[in-house]
Enzyme design. Structure first.
Site, PDB file in Angstrom:
ATOM      1  N   LYS A 112      16.152  20.876  41.144  1.00 25.81           N
ATOM      2  CA  LYS A 112      16.110  20.403  39.735  1.00 25.81           C
ATOM      3  C   LYS A 112      15.280  19.302  39.413  1.00 25.81           C
ATOM      4  CE  LYS A 112      20.062  22.730  38.493  1.00 25.81           C
ATOM      5  NZ  LYS A 112      20.392  23.352  39.701  1.00 25.81           N
TER       6      LYS A 112
HETATM    7  C1  LIG Z   1      21.417  24.492  39.807  1.00 23.31           C
HETATM    8  C2  LIG Z   1      21.521  25.130  41.095  1.00 23.31           C
HETATM    9  C3  LIG Z   1      21.662  26.332  41.493  1.00 23.31           C
HETATM   10  C4  LIG Z   1      21.568  27.321  40.330  1.00 23.31           C
HETATM   11  O1  LIG Z   1      20.436  27.423  39.638  1.00 23.31           O
HETATM   12  P1  LIG Z   1      20.467  28.201  38.171  1.00 23.31           P
HETATM   13  O2  LIG Z   1      18.969  27.623  37.729  1.00 23.31           O
HETATM   14  O3  LIG Z   1      21.407  27.404  37.458  1.00 23.31           O
HETATM   15  O4  LIG Z   1      20.739  29.524  38.284  1.00 23.31           O
HETATM   16  C5  LIG Z   1      21.576  26.702  42.818  1.00 23.31           C
HETATM   17  N1  LIG Z   1      21.643  25.801  43.587  1.00 23.31           N
HETATM   18  C6  LIG Z   1      21.651  24.635  43.704  1.00 23.31           C
HETATM   19  C7  LIG Z   1      21.508  23.828  44.861  1.00 23.31           C
HETATM   20  C8  LIG Z   1      21.461  24.031  42.352  1.00 23.31           C
HETATM   21  O5  LIG Z   1      21.489  22.707  42.298  1.00 23.31           O
END
Ligand SMILES: *Cc1c(COP(=O)(O)O)cnc(C)c1O
Length: 466
Positions: A112
């Site tokens: 993120k």
């Molecule tokens: C947010 C997240 C996901 C999922 O990603 P999306 O874009 O919501 O499909 C998978 N793994 C981790 C560690 C995350 O923080």
């Protein structure tokens, strides 16, 4: 570049309007008017660019005249300066035909950070230019919230409100959000699931009076700018891999809200030679089910060892639907209405055939997650976080057919220390950045899963001004 809503009832918007509004006013998601297609010559030219240079090229294809090249270049360079790896998203080899893209070298140790660092600076720049103030609401299954707090803390024209599901995230995720001590950040533990948090956010956006009174914005992956910035590492992976493998290339993506997987799909549409985006889910397998049966039906959210993927309603799927239905916004509205009124919708066979050209999928149980974490630790001394382990597990079914698969490493294992340590029965070291927050005072409010309660809290403390 202009953007349209997937539901067709909103005027077209430019990049900065899309950045600031998050969700479209008609409840839809913004999509670009067209996806630029890169020819072989450009793909070759980009091969030797640094991560930041690649980011600059890709973002400027979509950001119109929102930033000058110099501004964008500053934004990108600052955003990635705190990453602890020179390549930002290094690719390592796991086994034959199988590679792992480490997306956890940013300040909060999950993928993120890649987008949040950039969009926080985009907000700061655009708001400053227009002398605007904005209030951002975000729902999080853990990692979006920590990345957002880190990126937006102290930005003077922004207040950030974070909703996370109470007692359904890891201790470290919670501490990353609640220890910032920043005046412009408020964190709420909602007594419910991630889906409850996300539907509160959607209801707040449907409250037109609130949206205009407090100038409300969102930074979930419903915000197009997040998706855009996540496209970059698919290109980076491709260029790193080129030196290593010549096989057909697919990506295995641990998936919750379908933002990351959708970014991979967009990179394919831009011309990156990708075979399939493999959607890997935990027990919350709505996407695996829809790909296999055509029925999109949300179930109750199950609590798993991979909490950041404990999501049933995968918001970004609406963007894919819009494409699959050849931009027929009326049909998108019909399906989304069915989902909210009847709890499900069905896709025709020809749509499923189209999906299968670009996507595959698989689901992994908690026991299999633990088994795969053990396997890579015992065989290769590689420690996987539970989410990354799910992508890696599903990828294994495809490398056996001779394909090259890059699995996305979505978070650092230390973020999910309790789970990983109990799987491996060894202690794993915590990076110094996490050690510091363990001692800090936490600040949060526990609230019921109720839109009005959140609206009231926002109205009490929002940033006023145009
Ligand atoms: C947010 C997240 C996901 C999922 O990603 P999306 O874009 O919501 O499909 C998978 N793994 C981790 C560690 C995350 O923080």
């Amino acid at each position: 570049m202009l953007y349209y809503s997937t539901r067709g009832l909103e005027d077209s918007k430019n990049f900065s309007e899309v950045l600031h509004s998050g969700l479209a006013g008609d409840g839809g998601l913004f999509v670009p008017k067209f996806i630029p297609h890169l020819n072989q010559e450009i793909l070759n030219q980009w091969r030797h660019l640094s991560y930041e240079e690649l980011a600059l090229e890709i973002i400027s294809l979509f950001s119109g005249d929102c930033f000058s090249r110099v501004e964008l270049s500053e934004i990108v360079n600052e955003s990635y300066s705190a990453f602890d790896h020179e390549l930002k998203s290094p690719l390592i080899k796991l086994e034959d035909n199988h590679y792992f893209l480490e997306l956890f070298h940013g300040p909060t140790l999950a993928f993120k950070d890649f987008a949040m660092q950039v969009i926080a600076r985009m907000f700061a720049k655009t708001l400053q230019k227009k002398d605007l103030k904005i209030n951002i609401i975000t729902a999080t299954s853990g990692d979006t919230g920590s990345a957002a707090v880190e990126a937006f803390k102290g930005i003077s024209n922004v207040n950030l409100y974070v909703l996370y599901p109470h007692e359904r995230i890891s201790q470290i995720q919670r501490k990353q959000m609640t220890t910032s001590n920043a005046k412009n950040v408020k964190v709420f533990a909602v007594q419910g699931t991630f889906d409850d948090c996300q539907s509160i956010v959607k209801e707040l956006f449907a409250d037109k009076a609130l949206v205009s009174d407090v100038n409300l914005s969102g930074v979930n992956s419903i915000n197009w700018a997040r998706i855009l910035v996540q496209i970059i590492y698919y290109f980076s992976a491709f260029y790193q891999l080129k030196e290593l493998s010549a096989g057909k290339l697919s990506f295995s993506v641990p998936t919750g809200n379908f933002g990351d997987a959708y970014a991979g799909y967009v990179s394919k549409r831009m011309g990156l030679p990708i075979n399939k985006i493999i959607v890997a889910t935990n027990k919350n397998d709505i996407l695996d089910r829809v790909f296999k049966t055509g029925v999109y039906k949300s179930d109750n959210v199950s609590k798993t060892l991979s909490p950041s993927m404990d999501i049933q309603v995968a918001s970004n799927f609406e963007r894919l639907l819009f494409d699959l239905l050849s931009n027929d916004t009326k049909e998108v509205r019909k399906l989304m209405n069915n989902l909210s009124n009847k709890g499900h919708f069905n896709l025709e066979k020809k749509i499923l055939t189209r999906i299968s050209k670009d996507f595959d999928s698989g689901t992994v149980t908690d026991n299999e997650t633990i088994a795969i974490i053990n396997h890579f630790y015992n065989e290769k001394e590689i420690v996987l976080c539970p989410h990354s382990a799910i992508g890696v597990r599903v990828a294994k079914d495809f490398i056996d057919t001779g394909e090259t698969v890059v699995s996305l490493g979505t978070a650092h294992p230390a973020k999910f220390k309790e789970t990983v340590e109990s799987a491996l029965e060894v202690n794993i070291p915590i990076p110094p950045a996490l050690e510091i927050i363990m001692e800090k005072q936490e600040s949060l409010r526990v609230i019921p899963p109720n839109k009005n309660k959140v609206a009231e809290e926002i109205r009490k403390s929002y940033l006023k001004g145009n």
